[in-house]
Design an enzyme around this catalytic site. Structure first.
Site, PDB file in Angstrom:
ATOM      1  N   GLU A   3      -0.388  -1.823   5.291  1.00  0.00           N
ATOM      2  CA  GLU A   3       0.583  -1.708   6.387  1.00  0.00           C
ATOM      3  C   GLU A   3       0.513  -0.341   7.041  1.00  0.00           C
ATOM      4  O   GLU A   3       0.814  -0.189   8.213  1.00  0.00           O
ATOM      5  CB  GLU A   3       2.001  -1.969   5.866  1.00  0.00           C
ATOM      6  CG  GLU A   3       3.061  -2.048   6.949  1.00  0.00           C
ATOM      7  CD  GLU A   3       3.562  -0.696   7.439  1.00  0.00           C
ATOM      8  OE1 GLU A   3       3.822  -0.564   8.666  1.00  0.00           O
ATOM      9  OE2 GLU A   3       3.683   0.236   6.623  1.00  0.00           O
ATOM     10  N   ASP A  47       0.809  -1.221   0.000  1.00  0.00           N
ATOM     11  CA  ASP A  47       0.000   0.000   0.000  1.00  0.00           C
ATOM     12  C   ASP A  47       0.841   1.269   0.000  1.00  0.00           C
ATOM     13  O   ASP A  47       1.985   1.292   0.441  1.00  0.00           O
ATOM     14  CB  ASP A  47      -0.961   0.005   1.196  1.00  0.00           C
ATOM     15  CG  ASP A  47      -0.233  -0.119   2.533  1.00  0.00           C
ATOM     16  OD1 ASP A  47       0.741  -0.892   2.618  1.00  0.00           O
ATOM     17  OD2 ASP A  47      -0.637   0.553   3.511  1.00  0.00           O
TER      18      ASP A  47
END
Length: 391
Positions: A138, A80
């Site tokens: 994350e 991400d």
């Protein structure tokens, strides 16, 4: 084996750079990483690796099975991006306003694809099964790691390893430590309610901005006067919102921030002092408050046997002089901690900085970037970890 590893890394380097830049131009946030996950899944499928998608909502897991192997090692990359506007002029700059890969997850994903290619090519030398984990979310709590664990990503895994590009170290360097590596990352939010009114008549108000600024100043003493100097803690107030007009004292303000600690007792002490301070200051000004505290991911803990594997691999690749060990713990947070709570693990920093190229900005900076040659060393390390197998 060192020469073979680097030969393979160089062979795949240009293609891995292309993959990284493509992901960089199309950043995706949190669990909404379908495009990036698709790139990872397609790459693994091409190698004939057994692939599962939709793990932890949008994660990808690939298993490279080795005949006769009884042990399984996991290698993890996060996918991400961040909700930040990129301020670089590179040709692969983010194409999406307000979203950018400013923490290197694009490189992590590309490097793990490269590692999968190399280990597939060197499969005859493997003594362990390898699990490739591509994880979403994350950057936001509660993160993708707990979701993937719930979906069984650690089933039958004996050890797990994670790497992170880090511009404070130069390309060709590795850095890690045993024990606490990264901090528990908590957040807090405080709303202070007073009595608004005309800015020319402050005596008729209870000014929440004054209360808030006193709290911000007082909070700076928590670490210096309540935490043992030999322990580590950070308290940062990162948000202060209030008021819409220059001639109006607002009725309320909202503050937010983060607490980083490496020890549970220190964390509890800091949390208590934060609330004690706002309670005392608000009461002194006849204001009221709400205090919300969210515990984040736990401390990322590096287990000694896994650290030994990393340090041995790193020294064999770049020489003892380029392995920075042990480093002091870093007060950044990582949901890799959720894996290291469950099974033996090691998290390691891969040098990605280059002063001559102007690559010096820290992760989450709007001008963050990496020296892409660092990906050669990232792939080399994870490949070496896989090949060490049953050490």
């Amino acid at each position: 084996m060192k020469d073979i590893i680097f030969e393979q890394c160089h062979q795949h380097y240009n293609d891995i750079v292309t993959i990284r830049r493509d992901i960089h131009q199309h950043p995706e946030l949190r669990f909404d990483v379908e495009r990036t996950a698709g790139i990872a899944a397609d790459a693994l499928n091409t190698l004939g690796i057994s692939v599962k998608t939709g793990i932890g909502k949008t994660g990808v897991v690939g298993d490279l099975e080795v005949s006769g192997a009884t042990k399984r090692i996991a290698l993890r990359a996060d996918m991400d991006a961040l909700p930040i506007q990129e301020q670089t002029d590179v040709p692969y700059k983010s194409k999406i306003d307000g979203k950018a890969h400013l923490c290197g997850h694009d490189a992590h994903t590309a490097m793990l694809i490269g590692t999968a290619r190399i280990l597939s090519h060197l499969k005859s030398s493997l003594k362990v099964n390898i699990r490739f984990i591509f994880q979403p979310c994350e950057e936001a709590f509660p993160g993708g790691a707990p979701a993937m664990i719930e979906d069984g990503v650690l089933d039958d895994v004996d050890e797990i390893y994670g790497i992170h590009v880090f511009p404070l170290y130069s390309v060709g360097q590795y850095a890690t430590c045993t024990g606490p590596m990264l901090a528990q990352s908590d957040t807090f939010e405080i709303t202070i309610t007073g009595r608004g009114g005309h800015a020319a008549f402050p005596h008729l108000t209870v000014d929440p901005i004054v209360v808030g600024t006193q709290f911000v100043n007082a909070a700076q003493s928590i670490v210096s006067r309540n935490v043992d100097p030999l322990d580590s803690a950070v308290v940062s107030v990162t948000q202060f919102h209030g008021g819409d007009a220059k001639n109006v004292i607002p009725p309320s303000v909202t503050l937010g921030g983060t607490v980083r600690t490496l020890d549970k007792d220190v964390q509890k002490r800091v949390r208590t002092q934060l609330e004690n301070l706002i309670a005392g200051i608000a009461n002194a000004h006849e204001a009221t408050y709400t205090f919300a505290y969210q515990e984040g991911c736990p401390v990322t803990y590096n287990h000694e046997p896994c650290v030994d594997t990393v340090v041995s691999s790193a020294k064999a690749l770049v020489g003892k002089e380029n392995v920075i060990f042990p480093i002091p713990p870093i007060l950044g947070g990582e949901d890799f901690a959720c894996y290291s709570e469950k099974i033996p693990a090691c998290f390691v920093m891969v040098g990605a900085g280059n002063e001559q190229k102007g690559i010096v900005n820290m992760c989450h900076h709007p001008q963050f970037d990496i020296d892409e040659t660092s990906m050669i060393y990232g792939m080399a390390l994870t490949t070496s970890i896989g090949l060490m197998g049953n050490r």
